[in-house]
Design a protein around this motif. Structure first.
Motif, PDB file in Angstrom:
ATOM      1  N   ALA A  43       0.836  -1.206   0.000  1.00 62.20           N
ATOM      2  CA  ALA A  43       0.000   0.000   0.000  1.00 62.20           C
ATOM      3  C   ALA A  43       0.871   1.257   0.000  1.00 62.20           C
ATOM      4  O   ALA A  43       0.569   2.239  -0.688  1.00 62.20           O
ATOM      5  CB  ALA A  43      -0.924  -0.003   1.213  1.00 62.20           C
ATOM      6  N   GLY A  44       1.967   1.222   0.768  1.00 64.11           N
ATOM      7  CA  GLY A  44       2.872   2.367   0.794  1.00 64.11           C
ATOM      8  C   GLY A  44       3.504   2.615  -0.563  1.00 64.11           C
ATOM      9  O   GLY A  44       3.610   3.759  -1.028  1.00 64.11           O
ATOM     10  N   ALA A  46       2.219   1.744  -3.469  1.00 66.21           N
ATOM     11  CA  ALA A  46       1.160   2.199  -4.374  1.00 66.21           C
ATOM     12  C   ALA A  46       0.867   3.683  -4.183  1.00 66.21           C
ATOM     13  O   ALA A  46       0.636   4.412  -5.156  1.00 66.21           O
ATOM     14  CB  ALA A  46      -0.108   1.371  -4.157  1.00 66.21           C
ATOM     15  N   VAL A  47       0.871   4.145  -2.941  1.00 66.23           N
ATOM     16  CA  VAL A  47       0.625   5.570  -2.667  1.00 66.23           C
ATOM     17  C   VAL A  47       1.683   6.436  -3.348  1.00 66.23           C
ATOM     18  O   VAL A  47       1.373   7.450  -3.988  1.00 66.23           O
ATOM     19  CB  VAL A  47       0.606   5.832  -1.148  1.00 66.23           C
ATOM     20  CG1 VAL A  47       0.675   7.333  -0.856  1.00 66.23           C
ATOM     21  CG2 VAL A  47      -0.651   5.250  -0.521  1.00 66.23           C
ATOM     22  N   ILE A  48       2.952   6.037  -3.222  1.00 70.80           N
ATOM     23  CA  ILE A  48       4.028   6.814  -3.838  1.00 70.80           C
ATOM     24  C   ILE A  48       3.980   6.711  -5.359  1.00 70.80           C
ATOM     25  O   ILE A  48       4.274   7.676  -6.069  1.00 70.80           O
ATOM     26  CB  ILE A  48       5.400   6.354  -3.308  1.00 70.80           C
ATOM     27  CG1 ILE A  48       5.466   6.558  -1.793  1.00 70.80           C
ATOM     28  CG2 ILE A  48       6.528   7.132  -3.979  1.00 70.80           C
ATOM     29  CD1 ILE A  48       5.239   7.994  -1.340  1.00 70.80           C
ATOM     30  N   ASP A  49       3.584   5.558  -5.874  1.00 66.10           N
ATOM     31  CA  ASP A  49       3.420   5.414  -7.320  1.00 66.10           C
ATOM     32  C   ASP A  49       2.414   6.442  -7.850  1.00 66.10           C
ATOM     33  O   ASP A  49       2.665   7.115  -8.858  1.00 66.10           O
ATOM     34  CB  ASP A  49       2.939   4.002  -7.668  1.00 66.10           C
ATOM     35  CG  ASP A  49       4.048   2.961  -7.583  1.00 66.10           C
ATOM     36  OD1 ASP A  49       5.222   3.361  -7.441  1.00 66.10           O
ATOM     37  OD2 ASP A  49       3.743   1.759  -7.656  1.00 66.10           O
ATOM     38  N   VAL A  50       1.283   6.554  -7.170  1.00 74.54           N
ATOM     39  CA  VAL A  50       0.258   7.519  -7.593  1.00 74.54           C
ATOM     40  C   VAL A  50       0.778   8.943  -7.451  1.00 74.54           C
ATOM     41  O   VAL A  50       0.536   9.798  -8.320  1.00 74.54           O
ATOM     42  CB  VAL A  50      -1.035   7.335  -6.775  1.00 74.54           C
ATOM     43  CG1 VAL A  50      -2.043   8.431  -7.093  1.00 74.54           C
ATOM     44  CG2 VAL A  50      -1.648   5.968  -7.042  1.00 74.54           C
ATOM     45  N   LEU A  51       1.517   9.203  -6.383  1.00 75.01           N
ATOM     46  CA  LEU A  51       2.057  10.542  -6.156  1.00 75.01           C
ATOM     47  C   LEU A  51       2.986  10.969  -7.283  1.00 75.01           C
ATOM     48  O   LEU A  51       2.838  12.065  -7.855  1.00 75.01           O
ATOM     49  CB  LEU A  51       2.805  10.581  -4.824  1.00 75.01           C
ATOM     50  CG  LEU A  51       3.556  11.892  -4.506  1.00 75.01           C
ATOM     51  CD1 LEU A  51       2.575  13.041  -4.374  1.00 75.01           C
ATOM     52  CD2 LEU A  51       4.377  11.742  -3.225  1.00 75.01           C
ATOM     53  N   PHE A 112       4.019   0.309   6.720  1.00 77.16           N
ATOM     54  CA  PHE A 112       3.486   1.256   5.744  1.00 77.16           C
ATOM     55  C   PHE A 112       4.325   2.530   5.712  1.00 77.16           C
ATOM     56  O   PHE A 112       4.689   3.023   4.630  1.00 77.16           O
ATOM     57  CB  PHE A 112       2.037   1.588   6.099  1.00 77.16           C
ATOM     58  CG  PHE A 112       1.402   2.624   5.210  1.00 77.16           C
ATOM     59  CD1 PHE A 112       1.000   2.304   3.922  1.00 77.16           C
ATOM     60  CD2 PHE A 112       1.201   3.921   5.663  1.00 77.16           C
ATOM     61  CE1 PHE A 112       0.411   3.252   3.097  1.00 77.16           C
ATOM     62  CE2 PHE A 112       0.615   4.882   4.847  1.00 77.16           C
ATOM     63  CZ  PHE A 112       0.220   4.543   3.567  1.00 77.16           C
ATOM     64  N   LEU A 116       6.606   3.962   2.625  1.00 75.82           N
ATOM     65  CA  LEU A 116       6.437   5.302   2.064  1.00 75.82           C
ATOM     66  C   LEU A 116       7.778   6.006   1.914  1.00 75.82           C
ATOM     67  O   LEU A 116       8.113   6.536   0.850  1.00 75.82           O
ATOM     68  CB  LEU A 116       5.518   6.149   2.963  1.00 75.82           C
ATOM     69  CG  LEU A 116       4.018   5.884   2.928  1.00 75.82           C
ATOM     70  CD1 LEU A 116       3.323   6.777   3.943  1.00 75.82           C
ATOM     71  CD2 LEU A 116       3.448   6.150   1.545  1.00 75.82           C
ATOM     72  N   GLY A 156      -3.187   3.464  -8.919  1.00 73.97           N
ATOM     73  CA  GLY A 156      -3.163   2.955  -7.549  1.00 73.97           C
ATOM     74  C   GLY A 156      -3.687   1.536  -7.430  1.00 73.97           C
ATOM     75  O   GLY A 156      -3.006   0.646  -6.901  1.00 73.97           O
ATOM     76  N   LEU A 160      -1.426  -1.715  -6.451  1.00 70.01           N
ATOM     77  CA  LEU A 160      -1.804  -2.468  -5.253  1.00 70.01           C
ATOM     78  C   LEU A 160      -2.168  -3.906  -5.593  1.00 70.01           C
ATOM     79  O   LEU A 160      -1.902  -4.823  -4.806  1.00 70.01           O
ATOM     80  CB  LEU A 160      -2.969  -1.768  -4.557  1.00 70.01           C
ATOM     81  CG  LEU A 160      -3.354  -2.290  -3.182  1.00 70.01           C
ATOM     82  CD1 LEU A 160      -2.173  -2.223  -2.210  1.00 70.01           C
ATOM     83  CD2 LEU A 160      -4.540  -1.513  -2.619  1.00 70.01           C
TER      84      LEU A 160
END
Length: 207
Positions: A43-44, A46-51, A112, A116, A156, A160
């Protein structure tokens, strides 16, 4: 608008499946921890990928590509990977009582947060997304801001999805993995993480 989200899912899945230091970190942490640990790390990531895909969509790639930002991220990323690698090597050569977790992955929340930080400071992540987002946008004929946003929102779930599959597979197989094999995994992962960190540090110094 219909094709863009599907292209985003495919892009997120494909980029997530690229082997790298965070995939290694997820595998060994899931082996020692649990499925929840692997999912938290995924999940961490994926968050940075989207960012970073969002940064590419906003046209801010030149800022991330500047020498100062590359050196700063490279230095921090090198330190993070070296720390994770050396801790992993240490765990490979010490006697484990069983069940104890490393500080950075002791709980899913800690895993997580660690994920990140380690993913955000890895310049390879930036390089993959700055190039990958533009290529996917061209392939999906994304020529408007709403379509770009739709593409972005597919990334995202795609990223994920890959890390969920990887975490689940590792968690399923861990019941058959014996302590000597775990120590071998730690040794290999530790060497690889340390190598990634050293290479990243060298690039930061040469920049």
């Amino acid at each position: 608008m219909i094709v863009a989200p599907a292209a985003g899912v495919g892009l997120g899945f494909t980029v997530g499946a690229q082997p790298g230091p965070m995939s290694l970190f997820l595998v060994r942490s899931t082996l020692y921890g649990s499925l929840r640990t692997g999912l938290a790390i995924g999940a961490g990531i994926a968050v940075i990928d989207v960012l970073y895909a969002g940064v590419a969509a906003a046209g801010l790639v030149p800022i991330l590509g500047s020498t100062a930002v590359r050196v700063a991220l490279g230095s921090v990323g090198s330190a993070v990977l070296l720390a994770l690698g050396l801790r992993t090597l240490w765990s490979a050569f010490r006697v484990r009582a069983g069940g104890e977790g490393e500080d950075e992955v002791r709980t899913p929340r800690r895993a997580f947060v660690t994920s990140l930080g380690a993913t955000a400071t890895n310049p390879l992540t930036i390089a993959l997304w700055t190039g990958g987002f533009a290529a996917a946008g061209a392939a999906a004929h994304v020529h408007s801001r709403p379509a770009a946003v739709a593409l972005l929102f597919g990334i995202g779930p795609g990223s994920l999805a890959w890390f969920t599959i990887l975490s689940s597979a590792v968690s399923f197989g861990r019941r058959w993995v014996r302590p000597p094999v775990l120590r071998g995994v730690d040794a290999c992962a530790g060497l690889a993480l340390t190598g990634f960190g050293a290479a990243l540090g060298y690039r930061a110094i040469t920049d």
